[in-house]
Design a protein around this motif. Structure first.
Motif, short mmCIF file in Angstrom:
data_model
loop_
_atom_site.label_atom_id
_atom_site.label_comp_id
_atom_site.label_asym_id
_atom_site.label_seq_id
_atom_site.Cartn_x
_atom_site.Cartn_y
_atom_site.Cartn_z
N TRP A 197 -2.46 -5.60 2.37
CA TRP A 197 -1.35 -4.66 2.27
C TRP A 197 -1.70 -3.35 2.98
CZ3 TRP A 197 0.27 -5.42 -3.57
CH2 TRP A 197 0.81 -6.70 -3.71
N ARG A 198 -0.75 -2.85 3.77
CA ARG A 198 -0.95 -1.65 4.57
C ARG A 198 -0.61 -0.39 3.78
NH1 ARG A 198 2.78 -1.00 8.32
NH2 ARG A 198 1.54 0.44 9.55
N GLY B 39 -2.88 10.78 7.06
CA GLY B 39 -2.36 9.94 8.14
C GLY B 39 -3.24 8.77 8.52
N SER B 40 -4.40 8.64 7.90
CA SER B 40 -5.31 7.55 8.25
C SER B 40 -4.83 6.23 7.63
CB SER B 40 -6.72 7.85 7.73
OG SER B 40 -7.19 9.09 8.23
N PRO B 41 -4.66 5.19 8.44
CA PRO B 41 -4.21 3.90 7.90
C PRO B 41 -5.37 3.13 7.27
CG PRO B 41 -4.47 3.73 10.27
CD PRO B 41 -4.76 5.17 9.92
N GLU C 195 3.54 7.63 -2.13
CA GLU C 195 3.01 8.62 -1.19
C GLU C 195 2.03 7.99 -0.19
OE1 GLU C 195 0.35 8.85 -4.90
OE2 GLU C 195 2.41 8.30 -4.34
N PHE C 196 1.61 6.74 -0.44
CA PHE C 196 0.69 6.05 0.45
C PHE C 196 1.38 5.00 1.33
CE2 PHE C 196 -2.06 7.50 -3.02
CZ PHE C 196 -3.17 7.99 -2.34
N LEU C 197 2.68 4.89 1.24
CA LEU C 197 3.38 3.80 1.92
C LEU C 197 3.84 4.21 3.32
CD1 LEU C 197 5.54 2.44 -1.03
CD2 LEU C 197 3.43 1.48 -0.10
N PRO C 198 3.62 3.35 4.34
CA PRO C 198 4.09 3.64 5.70
C PRO C 198 5.61 3.72 5.75
CG PRO C 198 2.52 1.82 5.68
CD PRO C 198 2.90 2.08 4.25
N LYS C 199 6.11 4.52 6.65
CA LYS C 199 7.56 4.67 6.83
C LYS C 199 7.92 4.45 8.30
CE LYS C 199 8.08 7.87 2.93
NZ LYS C 199 6.70 7.70 2.43
N ASP C 200 7.36 3.38 8.86
CA ASP C 200 7.54 3.12 10.29
C ASP C 200 8.37 1.88 10.56
OD1 ASP C 200 5.72 1.33 9.31
OD2 ASP C 200 4.21 1.64 10.87
N ARG C 201 9.09 1.38 9.56
CA ARG C 201 9.88 0.18 9.74
C ARG C 201 11.37 0.51 9.72
NH1 ARG C 201 5.50 -1.55 6.49
NH2 ARG C 201 4.49 -3.47 7.20
#
Length: 297
Positions: free
Chosen positions: A201-202, A208-210, A260-266
C-alpha cells in the motif's frame, strides 16, 4: 462493388469473430459477407483470414490490414460525424470500456443516464478491469480510475479520486490504536487484487516522501465491493475507492485511517484515441459525464 464496402465487411467479420456472428449482428447473409471478404483478398492478392469449419483466425497480413483499415474507417466515419455536428441527432454505436468497480458503484448511474438521454445512440458498455488497447480492440472511449501517465491517448478528468484506508469501529476497538501506516504490516488486512500493487500500500510522509507498507490478511478478492463488506464485518483493514467507502463512512459502518498520509494523485478520466476528427458521439459522451460529475458534487 466498392472497396470500402468490402473493407467494412472484413472488419465486421473480425469484430464479431466469425462470419455467422457478423451476419446476425449487421443483418446481412453469411454468404454475402464471405463473398465480400474473398473479393477483398483477391484485390489485395493476400490471404487475410484462415478459414476452417471449426476455427477462425487472422493471418499476419490480416492483423496488419485490420489495424490500419479500422483506423481509416473510423476517420471516415468521424469526418461524417463532424459534418453532422450541427445536427442534434446522434447515430451509430458507442463502444465504452469501463472498470467493473465504476459500473457497479453508484457513479455507474452516469452511464445509464447518458443512455436515457440519448436513446438514438446504441451503447456497448464492456466492464473490464484491465487496461484495454482502445485502438487495437476497437473502443471509442475508456473510463479509467488511475494516476495519469504519459500516453498517446487524450484524457479528460471527470472527477477527483482517492483510495481510503478503512476499518470498522469494532475492529479498531479490538486491534487499535494505530500511530503510523507502518503499523498495518502487523494487523489483518483485506487485499483487493485489482490493484497493481495490492499487497504493498502506497503512502506519503508529511514531507512528501513516498513509502509503501507490505500487508497481508485472511482475504484476497478482486472486488472492492466485497472488500468493503469484509471490512464492515470487522475482518480487517481495507483500502477502498472513496466512492465506495463514503456511504459506509457516513453511515458509521466504517471509519478512515491515516488520511494525512494518503496520496492525492489519482482521478477518474475519460480516455480516447488522438484522432484528427473527434467523433460527435465521443465528444457528447465525455461532455455529459463531465457535467454529471460536476452536478453530483
Amino acid at each position: 462493388m466498392d472497396t470500402l464496402t468490402r473493407i467494412r465487411a472484413f472488419i465486421d467479420v473480425v469484430d464479431a469473430e466469425g462470419f455467422s456472428a457478423a451476419a446476425r449482428r449487421i443483418g446481412k447473409s453469411k454468404a454475402l459477407l464471405s463473398k465480400y471478404v474473398r473479393e477483398l483478398e483477391d484485390e489485395l492478392g493476400a490471404l487475410l483470414l484462415n478459414r476452417t469449419t471449426r476455427q477462425f483466425s487472422l493471418t499476419e497480413a490480416g492483423h496488419t490490414y485490420y489495424r490500419t483499415a479500422s483506423e481509416i474507417l473510423k476517420e471516415i466515419d468521424n469526418l461524417a460525424d463532424l459534418v453532422r455536428a450541427n445536427n442534434s441527432d446522434l447515430r451509430g454505436r458507442l463502444r465504452i470500456t469501463v472498470p467493473r468497480t465504476f459500473v457497479d458503484a453508484e457513479i455507474g448511474q452516469s452511464l445509464i443516464d447518458f443512455g436515457k438521454q440519448h436513446p438514438e445512440l446504441s451503447l456497448e458498455i464492456v466492464s473490464d478491469d484491465r487496461f484495454v488497447d482502445l485502438v487495437e480492440e476497437g473502443f471509442d472511449v475508456a473510463i479509467r480510475i488511475t494516476r495519469l501517465e504519459d500516453s498517446t491517448l487524450i484524457a479528460r478528468k471527470l472527477d477527483d479520486f482517492q483510495l481510503l484506508v478503512c476499518a470498522s469501529p469494532h475492529f479498531l476497538a479490538k486491534a487499535g490504536p494505530f500511530a503510523h501506516p507502518t503499523d498495518l504490516a502487523h494487523v489483518p488486512c483485506i487485499l483487493d487484487t485489482n490493484g497493481r500493487s495490492y499487497s504493498n500500500w502506497r503512502f506519503i510522509e508529511p514531507d512528501g516522501s513516498p513509502f509503501t507498507v507490505s500487508v497481508s490478511g485472511p482475504i484476497e478478492v478482486n472486488s472492492p465491493l466485497a472488500a468493503a463488506r469484509a471490512a464492515v464485518t470487522g475482518i480487517g483493514i481495507a483500502v477502498l475507492p472513496d466512492f465506495i467507502a463514503r456511504p459506509k463512512i457516513l453511515s458509521g459502518e466504517l471509519v478512515t485511517l491515516f488520511e494525512e498520509f494518503l496520496p492525492k494523485d489519482r482521478g477518474i478520466y475519460a480516455i480516447y484515441p488522438h484522432r484528427r476528427y473527434l467523433p460527435t458521439k465521443v465528444r457528447t459522451f465525455v461532455d455529459f459525464l463531465h457535467g454529471w460529475f460536476r452536478k453530483s458534487q
